[in-house]
Design an enzyme around this catalytic site. Sequence first.
Site, PDB file in Angstrom:
ATOM      1  N   ARG A 268       0.832  -1.206   0.000  1.00 36.24           N
ATOM      2  CA  ARG A 268       0.000   0.000   0.000  1.00 36.24           C
ATOM      3  C   ARG A 268       0.873   1.265   0.000  1.00 36.24           C
ATOM      4  O   ARG A 268       1.777   1.400   0.830  1.00 36.24           O
ATOM      5  CB  ARG A 268      -0.873  -0.022   1.260  1.00 36.24           C
ATOM      6  CG  ARG A 268      -1.696   1.206   1.500  1.00 36.24           C
ATOM      7  CD  ARG A 268      -2.871   1.276   0.564  1.00 36.24           C
ATOM      8  NE  ARG A 268      -3.753   2.384   0.917  1.00 36.24           N
ATOM      9  CZ  ARG A 268      -4.645   2.894   0.106  1.00 36.24           C
ATOM     10  NH1 ARG A 268      -4.777   2.406  -1.114  1.00 36.24           N
ATOM     11  NH2 ARG A 268      -5.416   3.879   0.502  1.00 36.24           N
ATOM     12  N   GLN A 336      -6.017  -1.093  11.917  1.00 35.81           N
ATOM     13  CA  GLN A 336      -5.709   0.329  11.708  1.00 35.81           C
ATOM     14  C   GLN A 336      -4.740   0.519  10.531  1.00 35.81           C
ATOM     15  O   GLN A 336      -4.921   1.411   9.700  1.00 35.81           O
ATOM     16  CB  GLN A 336      -5.099   0.906  13.005  1.00 35.81           C
ATOM     17  CG  GLN A 336      -4.945   2.417  13.013  1.00 35.81           C
ATOM     18  CD  GLN A 336      -6.295   3.138  13.050  1.00 35.81           C
ATOM     19  OE1 GLN A 336      -7.317   2.541  13.373  1.00 35.81           O
ATOM     20  NE2 GLN A 336      -6.295   4.408  12.675  1.00 35.81           N
ATOM     21  N   GLY A 339      -6.412   0.334   7.340  1.00 36.97           N
ATOM     22  CA  GLY A 339      -7.411   1.388   7.090  1.00 36.97           C
ATOM     23  C   GLY A 339      -8.765   0.767   6.784  1.00 36.97           C
ATOM     24  O   GLY A 339      -9.145  -0.243   7.390  1.00 36.97           O
ATOM     25  N   GLU A 363     -10.642 -20.043  29.654  1.00 36.66           N
ATOM     26  CA  GLU A 363      -9.638 -20.751  30.470  1.00 36.66           C
ATOM     27  C   GLU A 363      -9.036 -19.829  31.544  1.00 36.66           C
ATOM     28  O   GLU A 363      -7.846 -19.887  31.850  1.00 36.66           O
ATOM     29  CB  GLU A 363      -8.587 -21.414  29.574  1.00 36.66           C
ATOM     30  CG  GLU A 363      -9.270 -22.419  28.648  1.00 36.66           C
ATOM     31  CD  GLU A 363      -8.417 -23.520  28.099  1.00 36.66           C
ATOM     32  OE1 GLU A 363      -7.332 -23.758  28.633  1.00 36.66           O
ATOM     33  OE2 GLU A 363      -8.865 -24.165  27.137  1.00 36.66           O
ATOM     34  N   GLU A 367      -8.107 -11.341  34.682  1.00 36.72           N
ATOM     35  CA  GLU A 367      -8.156 -11.027  36.120  1.00 36.72           C
ATOM     36  C   GLU A 367      -7.857 -12.283  36.949  1.00 36.72           C
ATOM     37  O   GLU A 367      -7.163 -12.205  37.972  1.00 36.72           O
ATOM     38  CB  GLU A 367      -9.539 -10.447  36.474  1.00 36.72           C
ATOM     39  CG  GLU A 367      -9.821  -9.065  35.884  1.00 36.72           C
ATOM     40  CD  GLU A 367     -10.113  -9.052  34.374  1.00 36.72           C
ATOM     41  OE1 GLU A 367     -10.362 -10.133  33.786  1.00 36.72           O
ATOM     42  OE2 GLU A 367     -10.071  -7.960  33.774  1.00 36.72           O
TER      43      GLU A 367
HETATM   44  N1  CAA Z   1      -2.813 -27.142  40.821  1.00 37.51           N
HETATM   45  C1  CAA Z   1      -3.189 -27.965  41.818  1.00 37.51           C
HETATM   46  N2  CAA Z   1      -3.995 -27.573  42.820  1.00 37.51           N
HETATM   47  C2  CAA Z   1      -4.443 -26.308  42.800  1.00 37.51           C
HETATM   48  C3  CAA Z   1      -4.093 -25.399  41.793  1.00 37.51           C
HETATM   49  C4  CAA Z   1      -3.234 -25.862  40.769  1.00 37.51           C
HETATM   50  N3  CAA Z   1      -2.871 -25.106  39.747  1.00 37.51           N
HETATM   51  N4  CAA Z   1      -4.697 -24.217  42.047  1.00 37.51           N
HETATM   52  C5  CAA Z   1      -5.403 -24.366  43.182  1.00 37.51           C
HETATM   53  N5  CAA Z   1      -5.238 -25.639  43.635  1.00 37.51           N
HETATM   54  C6  CAA Z   1      -5.793 -26.233  44.855  1.00 37.51           C
HETATM   55  C7  CAA Z   1      -5.337 -25.450  46.090  1.00 37.51           C
HETATM   56  O1  CAA Z   1      -4.088 -25.891  46.546  1.00 37.51           O
HETATM   57  C8  CAA Z   1      -6.456 -25.756  47.071  1.00 37.51           C
HETATM   58  O2  CAA Z   1      -6.248 -27.049  47.593  1.00 37.51           O
HETATM   59  P1  CAA Z   1      -6.197 -27.322  49.212  1.00 37.51           P
HETATM   60  O3  CAA Z   1      -7.510 -26.877  49.766  1.00 37.51           O
HETATM   61  O4  CAA Z   1      -5.923 -28.785  49.319  1.00 37.51           O
HETATM   62  O5  CAA Z   1      -5.071 -26.472  49.719  1.00 37.51           O
HETATM   63  C9  CAA Z   1      -7.666 -25.848  46.190  1.00 37.51           C
HETATM   64  O6  CAA Z   1      -7.204 -26.115  44.863  1.00 37.51           O
HETATM   65  C10 CAA Z   1      -8.502 -24.572  46.201  1.00 37.51           C
HETATM   66  O7  CAA Z   1      -7.661 -23.538  45.726  1.00 37.51           O
HETATM   67  P2  CAA Z   1      -7.958 -22.004  46.024  1.00 37.51           P
HETATM   68  O8  CAA Z   1      -8.237 -21.806  47.485  1.00 37.51           O
HETATM   69  O9  CAA Z   1      -6.845 -21.222  45.424  1.00 37.51           O
HETATM   70  O10 CAA Z   1      -9.339 -21.778  45.244  1.00 37.51           O
HETATM   71  P3  CAA Z   1     -10.118 -20.453  44.896  1.00 37.51           P
HETATM   72  O11 CAA Z   1     -11.549 -20.684  45.110  1.00 37.51           O
HETATM   73  O12 CAA Z   1      -9.491 -19.280  45.593  1.00 37.51           O
HETATM   74  O13 CAA Z   1      -9.913 -20.343  43.295  1.00 37.51           O
HETATM   75  C11 CAA Z   1      -8.873 -19.750  41.224  1.00 37.51           C
HETATM   76  C12 CAA Z   1      -8.714 -20.250  42.679  1.00 37.51           C
HETATM   77  C13 CAA Z   1      -7.454 -19.732  40.682  1.00 37.51           C
HETATM   78  C14 CAA Z   1      -9.463 -18.372  41.165  1.00 37.51           C
HETATM   79  C15 CAA Z   1      -9.752 -20.777  40.460  1.00 37.51           C
HETATM   80  O14 CAA Z   1     -11.080 -20.757  40.898  1.00 37.51           O
HETATM   81  C16 CAA Z   1      -9.720 -20.545  38.939  1.00 37.51           C
HETATM   82  O15 CAA Z   1      -8.768 -20.908  38.256  1.00 37.51           O
HETATM   83  N6  CAA Z   1     -10.818 -19.972  38.383  1.00 37.51           N
HETATM   84  C17 CAA Z   1     -10.945 -19.806  36.932  1.00 37.51           C
HETATM   85  C18 CAA Z   1     -11.548 -21.029  36.322  1.00 37.51           C
HETATM   86  C19 CAA Z   1     -11.420 -21.028  34.830  1.00 37.51           C
HETATM   87  O16 CAA Z   1     -10.317 -20.971  34.292  1.00 37.51           O
HETATM   88  N7  CAA Z   1     -12.565 -21.152  34.136  1.00 37.51           N
HETATM   89  C20 CAA Z   1     -12.543 -21.262  32.705  1.00 37.51           C
HETATM   90  C21 CAA Z   1     -13.498 -22.317  32.267  1.00 37.51           C
HETATM   91  S1  CAA Z   1     -12.894 -23.598  31.271  1.00 37.51           S
HETATM   92  C22 CAA Z   1     -12.816 -22.990  29.671  1.00 37.51           C
HETATM   93  O17 CAA Z   1     -12.854 -21.828  29.423  1.00 37.51           O
HETATM   94  C23 CAA Z   1     -12.595 -24.074  28.676  1.00 37.51           C
HETATM   95  C24 CAA Z   1     -13.080 -23.861  27.289  1.00 37.51           C
HETATM   96  O18 CAA Z   1     -14.100 -24.399  26.894  1.00 37.51           O
HETATM   97  C25 CAA Z   1     -12.217 -23.129  26.313  1.00 37.51           C
END
Ligand code: CAA
Length: 394
Positions: A268, A336, A339, A363, A367
Site C-alpha cells: 500500500r 488500523q 485502514g 480458560e 483477572e
Molecule cells: N494445581 C493444583 N492444585 C491447585 C491449583 C493448581 N494449579 N490451584 C489451586 N489448587 C488447589 C489449592 O491448593 C487448594 O487445595 P487445598 O484446599 O488442598 O489447599 C484448592 O485447589 C482450592 O484452591 P484455592 O483456594 O486457590 O481456590 P479459589 O476458590 O481461591 O480459586 C482460582 C482459585 C485460581 C481463582 C480458580 O477458581 C480458577 O482458576 N478460576 C478460573 C476457572 C477457569 O479458568 N474457568 C474457565 C473455564 S474452562 C474454559 O474456558 C474451557 C473452554 O471451553 C475453552
Amino acid sequence: MNFELTEEQIAVRDAARDFAQRELKPGVIERDKNMTYPTEQIRQMGELGFLGMMVDPKYGGGGMDTMSYVLAMEEISKVDNSCSVIMSVNNSLVCWGLEKFGNEDQKQKYLTKLATGEWIGAFCLSEPEAGSDATSQRTTAVDMGDHYLLNGTKNWITNGSSSSVHFVVAQSDPELKHKGINVLIVETSWEGVDIGAKEDKLGIRSSDTHTIMYNNVKVPKENRIGENGFGFKFAMKVLSGGRIGIAAQALGIAGGSYELALAYSHERETFGKPINKHQAIAFKLADMATDIEAAKLLVYRSAWMKDMGMNFDSASSMAKLFASDIAMKHSVEAVQIHGGYGFVKEYHVERLMRDAKITQIYEGTSEIQKIVISRNVVKGNLYVETQPKNLQEA
Ligand code: CAA
C-alpha cells in the site's frame, strides 16, 4: 540458555503452517460468517496428528513435547482460531488430563479414541454462576453406590455438540466444598445428556459453543477421574496446562495480524511511498514485533517448564495474560494499518481482532491470571520449580 528449536519441532511448525495456509485459509471467512463447524478440517487435523500431539504413541498420540504443540497451535491460530480452540481443548484439557491422571482402563477406553481425533472431548466446568469462581459448582454428582447421578447445567462449552465425551466437573459432597468435587467422564450418547442451542459469538464463530443440561445421567463409578474429591485439583492442573495452549493461540493471533499488516504495508502506497516508510506505520510494526518476541519468551518458557516437570502454574498464567493482551492490542493495530480494508472481511484482520477478545476471557480471565500470579508472588513461590510427583498426594 539455548533458544534453538530441534529439527522435529521445526518440522512440526512447518507442517502446521503449511496445513493452515493450504487447507484452512481458503474457507475460513465463509465458515466464520455462517458459523459452520469445520468437520472436514478437524478430520484432517486428526489424521495429521494435531489432536493428540502430546499423548504417548501407545495410546495413538504423537508422543511430542509441549513445545511442538505450542508451535503448531501458533501457526494454526494465525489462520483459523475456531480450529485451534477445538485443538487446544482436545489436547490440553482432555487428552493431557486423562493421560496424566486417568487410570489404565480409562485410557484404553477413551484416550485411544480422543488422541486420534476419532472422538472429540469437551471440558465442562463453567456454569451460569460458576465461571471464574470455579469452586461454586451447582452441578451435582450424587453417589448412588455403583454409579453417580449427575444433574445440572454447564455453559460456554467448547466442542459442546461435536464431542463424544464430556469431562464434567460436579459436586458430590457440598459440605466438603472444593474437596467434594469430582470430574466424571460422560459419553454424550447417554440418556439425560441434552445439548442446548449453539451460541452466536463475536469470534471463533465456527467452533461449537453450547449450554449442556444433564438430567439424571447415570455415570458408572469407574468413570470418575482420580480418587473421590480429586476433581477440583484435576480441573486446576488441567487448566494450568490449557492456558499454555490458549497463550499460544493468542501468540498466533498477534503473529498472524502482524504478518498481514507487514505484507500490506509493503503493497500500500500513500504520499508516493509504501506506508511502512512513514514513521507512523513503521513504529506500529516495531511495537508489534517487539511484543510478539517478548510473548514468545513467556509462552515457550512455560511449555519448556511443563516438559521439564517443573511447576508451571504461574508461568502459564503469565504467558496467557501477556499474550492475550498483545493479541488484542496488535490485532486492533493491524486493522488500523489496513485502514478501510481492515474493516471488511476479505482481508482477514477483522476476524483475528474479533477472535483475539476471547483469549482474554476463556480458560480463566486476565483477572483470574492475576490472582494466580499474585498469590504465587505473595507466597514467594514464583520461582519454585518443582512439580509434585503425585498431585493426588500434594
Ligand atoms: N494445581 C493444583 N492444585 C491447585 C491449583 C493448581 N494449579 N490451584 C489451586 N489448587 C488447589 C489449592 O491448593 C487448594 O487445595 P487445598 O484446599 O488442598 O489447599 C484448592 O485447589 C482450592 O484452591 P484455592 O483456594 O486457590 O481456590 P479459589 O476458590 O481461591 O480459586 C482460582 C482459585 C485460581 C481463582 C480458580 O477458581 C480458577 O482458576 N478460576 C478460573 C476457572 C477457569 O479458568 N474457568 C474457565 C473455564 S474452562 C474454559 O474456558 C474451557 C473452554 O471451553 C475453552
